[in-house]
Design a protein around this motif. Structure first.
Motif, PDB file in Angstrom:
ATOM      1  N   LEU A 222      -0.894  10.668   5.693  1.00 10.18           N
ATOM      2  CA  LEU A 222      -2.016   9.729   5.585  1.00 10.18           C
ATOM      3  C   LEU A 222      -2.826   9.981   4.317  1.00 10.18           C
ATOM      4  N   ASN A 223      -3.053  11.240   4.011  1.00 12.78           N
ATOM      5  CA  ASN A 223      -3.823  11.566   2.804  1.00 12.78           C
ATOM      6  C   ASN A 223      -3.056  11.209   1.533  1.00 12.78           C
ATOM      7  N   ALA A 224      -1.743  11.440   1.540  1.00 16.85           N
ATOM      8  CA  ALA A 224      -0.924  11.081   0.378  1.00 16.85           C
ATOM      9  C   ALA A 224      -0.932   9.571   0.168  1.00 16.85           C
ATOM     10  N   PHE A 225      -0.790   8.822   1.251  1.00 19.42           N
ATOM     11  CA  PHE A 225      -0.777   7.364   1.143  1.00 19.42           C
ATOM     12  C   PHE A 225      -2.109   6.846   0.608  1.00 19.42           C
ATOM     13  N   SER A 226      -3.207   7.430   1.058  1.00 21.57           N
ATOM     14  CA  SER A 226      -4.529   6.966   0.600  1.00 21.57           C
ATOM     15  C   SER A 226      -4.719   7.211  -0.884  1.00 21.57           C
ATOM     16  N   VAL A 227      -4.105   8.285  -1.415  1.00 23.47           N
ATOM     17  CA  VAL A 227      -4.154   8.535  -2.861  1.00 23.47           C
ATOM     18  C   VAL A 227      -3.427   7.420  -3.606  1.00 23.47           C
ATOM     19  N   LEU A 228      -2.245   7.057  -3.105  1.00 24.59           N
ATOM     20  CA  LEU A 228      -1.424   6.052  -3.786  1.00 24.59           C
ATOM     21  C   LEU A 228      -2.009   4.647  -3.670  1.00 24.59           C
ATOM     22  N   GLN A 229      -2.779   4.397  -2.620  1.00 21.24           N
ATOM     23  CA  GLN A 229      -3.437   3.099  -2.472  1.00 21.24           C
ATOM     24  C   GLN A 229      -4.350   2.774  -3.649  1.00 21.24           C
ATOM     25  N   LYS A 230      -4.910   3.803  -4.257  1.00 22.86           N
ATOM     26  CA  LYS A 230      -5.802   3.584  -5.383  1.00 22.86           C
ATOM     27  C   LYS A 230      -5.046   3.180  -6.642  1.00 22.86           C
ATOM     28  N   LEU A 237       2.086   1.311   5.083  1.00 25.59           N
ATOM     29  CA  LEU A 237       2.594   2.420   5.885  1.00 25.59           C
ATOM     30  C   LEU A 237       2.580   2.025   7.357  1.00 25.59           C
ATOM     31  N   LEU A 238       3.752   2.099   8.006  1.00 29.11           N
ATOM     32  CA  LEU A 238       3.887   1.827   9.435  1.00 29.11           C
ATOM     33  C   LEU A 238       4.057   3.147  10.179  1.00 29.11           C
ATOM     34  N   CYS A 239       3.157   3.449  11.109  1.00 28.75           N
ATOM     35  CA  CYS A 239       3.211   4.698  11.874  1.00 28.75           C
ATOM     36  C   CYS A 239       3.589   4.398  13.324  1.00 28.75           C
ATOM     37  N   ILE A 265      -2.489   0.666   6.513  1.00 28.26           N
ATOM     38  CA  ILE A 265      -1.873   1.636   7.418  1.00 28.26           C
ATOM     39  C   ILE A 265      -1.899   1.030   8.816  1.00 28.26           C
ATOM     40  N   VAL A 266      -0.717   0.845   9.401  1.00 28.57           N
ATOM     41  CA  VAL A 266      -0.612   0.205  10.711  1.00 28.57           C
ATOM     42  C   VAL A 266      -0.166   1.250  11.736  1.00 28.57           C
ATOM     43  N   PHE A 267      -1.025   1.520  12.725  1.00 29.33           N
ATOM     44  CA  PHE A 267      -0.664   2.429  13.821  1.00 29.33           C
ATOM     45  C   PHE A 267      -0.083   1.590  14.954  1.00 29.33           C
ATOM     46  N   LEU A 268       1.199   1.704  15.159  1.00 27.44           N
ATOM     47  CA  LEU A 268       1.917   0.831  16.091  1.00 27.44           C
ATOM     48  C   LEU A 268       1.962   1.393  17.511  1.00 27.44           C
ATOM     49  N   VAL A 333       0.451  17.796   0.137  1.00 31.70           N
ATOM     50  CA  VAL A 333       0.074  16.404  -0.159  1.00 31.70           C
ATOM     51  C   VAL A 333       0.512  16.048  -1.583  1.00 31.70           C
ATOM     52  N   THR A 334       0.367  16.986  -2.500  1.00 34.56           N
ATOM     53  CA  THR A 334       0.745  16.747  -3.903  1.00 34.56           C
ATOM     54  C   THR A 334       2.214  16.393  -4.025  1.00 34.56           C
ATOM     55  N   ASP A 335       3.072  17.147  -3.346  1.00 41.46           N
ATOM     56  CA  ASP A 335       4.515  16.866  -3.376  1.00 41.46           C
ATOM     57  C   ASP A 335       4.839  15.508  -2.774  1.00 41.46           C
TER      58      ASP A 335
END
Length: 384
Positions: A222-230, A237-239, A265-268, A333-335
């Motif tokens: 979730l934290n990695a995705f939020s970085v890329l959103q910017k 992202l589908l969870c 981000i979709v929590f299914l 998260v960096t990786d």
């Protein structure tokens, strides 16, 4: 008289998710199949499949008082039904089930290691403790060990987990002909889902399936995705999977809550048809801290996904670095950001990885073969 096989797991979910194909095949071939586990919402399905169900509460964690109660109940049950084979799964249930079976005089005790409890992420003292317990129970209470991962197979052989040479690497497999067959997916349903989830044609879709617990790496994802959103507006992202009630008020529950209003981000929750969400996805991500031989990666590969996974036992067996996916460090998260970014900017790489991943799934992970390997052992033991 029909030969009797008892399958032991902690919960009904494991019986259904891990053993349905094997159990159905055993019933079809004339075996009397019994299931022992904690009663839950999945036990009705076991009965429908012709399995004789015995509700015994088995904790998934070490609790001496409750573990002893489970052990006593299983000894009593095995003495009553006199099975020819007791086949055990999942760490605590496997340990208790093997001890109970030997005390009750069961002639054949088989343990399938879906991933040994000890793993490289543990400190040395903890690793050594659980390694020693595993070896002791293997040598004293186990006749056969099946392993899903090659690493576990090689380790158990090298470490003499058995007094005999009864080891078998069975791998892991899925239903490639029906459920996880990309050619059987209804394209109209896919289009409906895309519209419902606001997925555009140029959207790069990442997906995740698993319990929303810390050890699955969901916080890092979730934290990695939020970085890329910017940086990118065309990602989603589908969870798939739910947050356990016991985790809702914990730190991981609070962390997940921060992302629940994120439009991308979709929590299914729990889904009955994960194959459709895999089919929507371009890149499947499993950033777990530990695994055995994860089915979800195989399912995603079969449904045309590139893979990003942590460099751990099982996952690194399924993911060939740079070929069908990318491996990253645990808890980094960096990786994760770097790997996800690499694929976002190189859609042609995603396309190539999808092709290689599907071929790998089709060639190496057919559950028919996994079941047949086990059947040969059952038939050999019971023909004596």
């Amino acid at each position: 008289m029909k030969p009797k096989i008892v399958q032991v797991t902690a919960i009904g979910l494991s019986q259904v998710k891990l053993l349905s194909k094997l159990n159905r095949t055993l019933v079809e071939q004339g075996y009397e199949v019994h299931a022992v586990c904690t009663e839950d919402e999945y036990t009705g399905q076991l009965k429908e499949e012709g399995i004789i169900f015995h509700p015994i509460k088995i904790d998934r964690s070490i609790n001496p008082r409750r573990n002893m109660a489970s052990l006593s109940s299983m000894i009593q049950l095995f003495n009553e039904i006199k099975p020819d084979v007791v086949h055990v799964h999942t760490p605590v249930a496997a340990a208790l089930g093997r001890i109970a079976a030997k005390i009750a005089g069961v002639p054949n005790v088989i343990y399938t290691a879906h991933g040994f409890y000890f793993h490289e992420g543990m400190n040395k003292a903890t690793y050594r403790l659980f390694f020693s317990i595993e070896k002791y129970i293997g040598r004293m209470f186990t006749d056969y060990i099946f392993t899903q991962s090659k690493e576990d197979y090689e380790l158990s052989v090298k470490s003499d987990f058995l007094k005999t040479n009864n080891y078998l690497h069975i791998s892991n497999g899925i239903d490639l002909n029906n459920q996880f067959n990309i050619d059987r997916i209804d394209n109209e349903e896919i289009e409906k889902l895309k519209e419902e989830l606001k997925i555009q044609d140029d959207t790069i879709v990442f997906s995740f399936l698993g319990r929303l617990v810390r050890e699955k790496g969901i916080a890092e994802l979730l934290n990695a995705f939020s970085v890329l959103q910017k940086e990118y507006s065309n990602i989603k992202l589908l969870c798939m999977g739910s947050l356990l009630d016991s985790e809702r008020d914990s730190s991981i529950g609070e962390e997940i809550e921060r992302f629940e209003n994120n439009d991308d981000i979709v929590f299914l929750g729990q889904v009955e048809n994960p194959e459709y969400y895999y089919a929507l996805s371009d890149v499947y991500i499993l950033p777990s801290y530990r695994e055995g031989m994860p089915r979800s990666i195989i399912e995603a590969m079969a449904m045309n996904n590139a893979i990003i996974a942590t460099d751990i036992r099982g996952s690194r067996e399924e993911v060939s670095q740079g070929e069908n996916g990318l491996l990253v460090k645990v808890k980094s998260v960096t990786d994760l950001v770097q790997a996800m970014r690499t694929l976002i900017v190189k859609p042609e790489t995603i396309k190539e990885m999808k092709k290689h991943g599907r071929n790998k799934a089709l060639n190496e992970y057919d559950e028919e073969e996994v079941v047949n390997k086990q059947l040969k052992v059952f038939n050999k033991l019971l023909s004596r």
